[in-house]
Design an enzyme around this catalytic site. Structure first.
Site, mmCIF file in Angstrom:
data_model
loop_
_atom_site.group_PDB
_atom_site.id
_atom_site.type_symbol
_atom_site.label_atom_id
_atom_site.label_comp_id
_atom_site.label_asym_id
_atom_site.label_seq_id
_atom_site.Cartn_x
_atom_site.Cartn_y
_atom_site.Cartn_z
ATOM 1 N N SER A 271 -66.963 23.359 -11.974
ATOM 2 C CA SER A 271 -66.608 24.594 -11.260
ATOM 3 C C SER A 271 -67.791 25.220 -10.524
ATOM 4 C CB SER A 271 -65.954 25.605 -12.214
ATOM 5 O OG SER A 271 -64.756 25.069 -12.757
ATOM 6 N N GLU B 105 -63.637 12.023 -16.841
ATOM 7 C CA GLU B 105 -62.252 11.577 -16.612
ATOM 8 C C GLU B 105 -62.107 10.079 -16.900
ATOM 9 O OE1 GLU B 105 -62.003 13.343 -12.711
ATOM 10 O OE2 GLU B 105 -62.145 15.300 -13.681
ATOM 11 N N HIS C 3 -68.036 9.245 -15.911
ATOM 12 C CA HIS C 3 -67.463 10.575 -15.665
ATOM 13 C C HIS C 3 -66.486 10.891 -16.809
ATOM 14 C CE1 HIS C 3 -65.116 13.829 -13.939
ATOM 15 N NE2 HIS C 3 -66.167 14.057 -13.165
ATOM 16 N N GLU D 240 -71.928 17.639 -17.354
ATOM 17 C CA GLU D 240 -70.638 18.195 -16.944
ATOM 18 C C GLU D 240 -69.832 18.564 -18.191
ATOM 19 O OE1 GLU D 240 -69.434 16.895 -12.725
ATOM 20 O OE2 GLU D 240 -68.739 15.358 -14.094
ATOM 21 N N ASN E 54 -68.054 14.788 -5.620
ATOM 22 C CA ASN E 54 -67.193 13.774 -6.237
ATOM 23 C C ASN E 54 -65.777 14.065 -5.771
ATOM 24 O OD1 ASN E 54 -65.642 12.134 -7.830
ATOM 25 N ND2 ASN E 54 -66.151 13.134 -9.775
ATOM 26 N N GLY F 51 -62.932 21.736 -13.272
ATOM 27 C CA GLY F 51 -61.650 22.056 -12.667
ATOM 28 C C GLY F 51 -60.962 23.261 -13.277
ATOM 29 N N LYS G 68 -63.160 12.496 -6.376
ATOM 30 C CA LYS G 68 -62.124 12.056 -7.318
ATOM 31 C C LYS G 68 -61.042 11.293 -6.537
ATOM 32 C CE LYS G 68 -63.589 15.711 -10.351
ATOM 33 N NZ LYS G 68 -63.323 16.583 -11.478
HETATM 34 P P1 13P Z 1 -65.033 20.669 -10.396
HETATM 35 O O1 13P Z 1 -66.186 21.044 -9.500
HETATM 36 O O2 13P Z 1 -63.719 20.598 -9.671
HETATM 37 O O3 13P Z 1 -64.987 21.514 -11.634
HETATM 38 O O4 13P Z 1 -65.308 19.157 -10.883
HETATM 39 C C1 13P Z 1 -66.535 18.847 -11.399
HETATM 40 C C2 13P Z 1 -66.613 17.358 -11.574
HETATM 41 O O5 13P Z 1 -65.950 16.783 -12.408
HETATM 42 C C3 13P Z 1 -67.503 16.619 -10.666
HETATM 43 O O6 13P Z 1 -67.683 15.312 -11.085
#
Ligand code: 13P
Length: 248
Positions: free
Chosen positions: A211, A96, A94, A166, A9, A172, A11
């Protein structure tokens, strides 16, 4: 036996030159891999993925989708548009999107329905916040997020979705869920799916995200109910992304 799947992803990251370097690095390094893989990219780069990934083992997809088929919805991207650019997958809900765009469980369910109607495979994301985990609400939260989607789908369609667990506190932050914490959540989610469609529960892929890196991917992927990864930061460097794929 469920096949493993690793999705990057991106982002809101990338530019055309950097994308070409990343995609060509992934394609060049993909030998001897045991997983399917894909990248979910910002909508403006779908055409670039179609041009640069067609004919390779790497699939691509979007990060969000409208609940509407077409019309006066400024800024939205429909499922048919994603299909038009060759997308296979789309992320739905997601954390976010849920946090910054106030997406409710019901809206995420409608997005999942819209994606399926256009022939996309929705990757439905669920996960609890740190406060929810500490309050002992993890199962209630992720079950509620999943249940809204299950309620919106005919039983046969449950087999067509992919789930991603997740935990928000792991995204992150460098604080990966332990393999046991992740396995417990994945097993729980699979049982929730079984309440709607037992056969689908056995086949539905449940990805872990938060992560994940080459160093911790092997142990996570070895868990019986973890069928792959949804990768953020480590998907932006081809060597890291390949390292995760090769950990399968
Ligand atoms: P990270 O791997 O940066 O923690 O992000 C995970 C994520 O949100 C994937 O959709």
């Amino acid at each position: 036996m469920r096949h493993k799947l690793v999705i990057g992803n991106w982002k809101m990251n990338g530019n055309r030159a950097a994308n070409t370097a990343l995609l060509s690095g992934i394609v060049a390094g993909l030998n001897d891999f045991g997983a399917d893989c894909a990248v979910c990219v910002p909508a403006p780069y779908l055409a670039q993925c179609q041009a640069e990934l067609a004919g390779t083992p790497v699939a691509w997809g979007g990060q969000d989708v409208s609940i509407h088929a077409d019309g006066a919805y400024t800024g939205e991207v429909s499922a048919a548009m994603l299909r038009d650019f060759g997308a296979t997958y789309v992320l739905c809900g997601h954390s976010e999107r849920r946090a910054y765009h106030h997406e409710s469980n019901e809206l995420v369910a409608q997005k999942t329905v819209a994606a399926l109607a256009a022939g996309l495979t929705p990757v439905v994301c669920v996960g609890e916040s740190l406060a929810q985990r500490e309050a002992g609400q993890t199962e209630d939260v992720i079950c509620g997020q999943l249940q809204a989607v299950l309620d919106a789908l005919p039983a046969d369609d449950v087999a067509k979705i992919i789930l991603a667990y997740e935990p928000v506190w792991a995204i992150g932050t460098g604080q990966t869920a332990t393999p046991q914490i992740a396995q417990d959540a994945h097993g729980f989610l699979r049982n929730c799916v079984a309440s709607k469609n037992a056969a689908a529960a056995a086949t539905v892929q449940i990805l872990y995200g938060g992560s994940m890196k080459p160093e911790n991917a092997k142990e996570l992927m070895a868990q019986p109910d973890i069928d792959g990864g949804l990768i953020g930061g480590a998907a932006l460097k081809s060597t890291d992304f390949l390292g995760i794929i090769q950990a399968v």
